[in-house]
Design an enzyme around this catalytic site. Structure first.
Site, PDB file in Angstrom:
ATOM      1  N   PRO A  70       0.541  -1.360  -0.008  1.00 42.46           N
ATOM      2  CG  PRO A  70      -0.111  -1.072   2.288  1.00 42.46           C
ATOM      3  CD  PRO A  70       0.790  -1.779   1.443  1.00 42.46           C
ATOM      4  CD  GLU A  71       4.937   3.748  -1.129  1.00 48.21           C
ATOM      5  OE1 GLU A  71       5.256   4.729  -1.881  1.00 48.21           O
ATOM      6  OE2 GLU A  71       6.207   3.175  -0.737  1.00 48.21           O
ATOM      7  CE  LYS A  94       1.116   6.282   1.754  1.00 49.01           C
ATOM      8  NZ  LYS A  94       2.314   6.638   2.658  1.00 49.01           N
ATOM      9  NE  ARG A 144      -7.882  13.940   9.565  1.00 50.44           N
ATOM     10  CZ  ARG A 144      -7.522  12.663   9.412  1.00 50.44           C
ATOM     11  NH1 ARG A 144      -6.328  12.289   8.705  1.00 50.44           N
ATOM     12  NH2 ARG A 144      -8.442  11.585   9.550  1.00 50.44           N
ATOM     13  CG  ASN A 196      10.049   4.120   3.695  1.00 48.99           C
ATOM     14  OD1 ASN A 196      10.605   5.387   3.770  1.00 48.99           O
ATOM     15  ND2 ASN A 196      10.522   2.940   4.018  1.00 48.99           N
ATOM     16  NE  ARG A 207       7.470   3.321   6.730  1.00 43.60           N
ATOM     17  CZ  ARG A 207       6.895   2.536   7.728  1.00 43.60           C
ATOM     18  NH1 ARG A 207       6.405   2.935   8.849  1.00 43.60           N
ATOM     19  NH2 ARG A 207       6.772   1.169   7.193  1.00 43.60           N
TER      20      ARG A 207
END
Length: 275
Positions: free
Chosen positions: A2-3, A52, A124, A165, A263
């Site tokens: 998941p990105e 995401k 947001r 990441n 990360r």
DNA sequence: AGGTGATGGTCAC
DNA sequence: TGACCCTCACCTG
């Protein structure tokens, strides 16, 4: 995994499979039982993603808000494969019609929310490079004022939405940017190159289901897609991500790693020198 | 069989 | 900054 590209493809697949239908929604694992009961049998109007986050809009102003987190998976299959798929893991949410079944496992978040709550989430989040109406200047407004490093800022979903990441390390490498440059020291032109690159790369991730960031492979994938073929990916698809200690594909210097924003960040200390 | 890390985010301190 | 959430693939032995 998941990105932003994963969620975009997932929203597309869920929309194709379920939009306009009234799926039976259950929670075999039990932790989404009440929510499932609230939407089960209602018409699914839209499945969309932003960054995401995944949103399923059901009839009656009920939205299911899903965030996969690090370990969540969401599969969409033709009906006949379901027995096999259901054999593994705890299914938080299961959505089924006569034609299709979707199974959600291990999400960070799965909840029924109101339209107002959806709006609050969207408000947001920064611009998502996968959306044609996304405004990179909104991200720039924050980056250019920030004393935080660009390596941190790229991971902040309020700055821009969808980069994770892998894309973080890779896009910085592609533009020879040091992850440690402060946001306010990044030139506007550099930021626009990074943004335009994400606009180019993320759709390739959507199309292939993998993050492709090595330029030769990017070109191959683009060419294959242009010919209407399915690209085949064999060689390594990341230049620096998870290649700590190996030689940089550009200059041969050792690829380094360090935890930034919680990360593992990867970069070349020579190509990506701080200015 | 058991241990570990993983493409994420939130909350407490 | 660190604990935690929670599943799965991959490693070790």
């Amino acid at each position: 995994m998941p990105e932003g590209h994963t969620l975009f493809a997932l929203a597309r697949d869920l929309h194709e499979a379920f939009a306009g239908t009234r799926p039976v929604v259950t929670s075999p694992q039990g932790r989404f039982e009440a929510g499932a009961g609230e939407v089960s049998g209602r018409e699914l109007l839209h499945a969309t993603s932003r960054g995401k986050h995944l949103f399923l809009e059901f009839d009656g102003e009920r939205w299911v808000h899903v965030h996969l987190g690090l370990i969540g998976t969401f599969t969409v299959d033709a009906r006949e494969w379901t027995a096999e798929a259901a054999a593994v893991g705890a299914v938080r949410m299961r959505m089924a019609t006569d034609e299709h079944v979707a199974e959600l496992r291990g999400p960070n978040l799965c909840a029924v929310v109101t339209p107002e709550e959806v709006t609050a989430v969207l408000d947001r989040l920064g611009p998502d490079p996968l959306r044609p109406d996304a405004d990179p200047d909104r991200a720039w407004a924050r980056i250019s004022r920030s004393g935080r490093s660009i390596g941190e800022l790229l991971m902040d979903q309020a700055v821009l939405a969808g980069v994770g990441n892998v894309y973080r390390s890779e896009v910085l490498f592609r533009h020879r940017l040091s992850p440690f440059t402060e946001g306010r020291a990044v030139r506007r032109a550099s930021w626009r190159l990074v943004w335009d690159d994400l606009v180019r790369l993320l759709p390739l991730g959507v199309a292939t289901g993998r993050i492709v960031s090595v330029e030769e492979q990017v070109l191959e994938v683009e060419a294959a897609l242009g010919r209407g073929e399915r690209p085949r990916l064999t060689e390594r698809t990341s230049a620096v991500y998870k290649h700590a200690g190996e030689p940089c594909p550009r200059c041969g210097s050792r690829i380094r790693t360090q935890v930034v924003a919680g990360r593992n960040l990867f970069w070349c200390g020579r190509c990506q020198r701080r200015r």
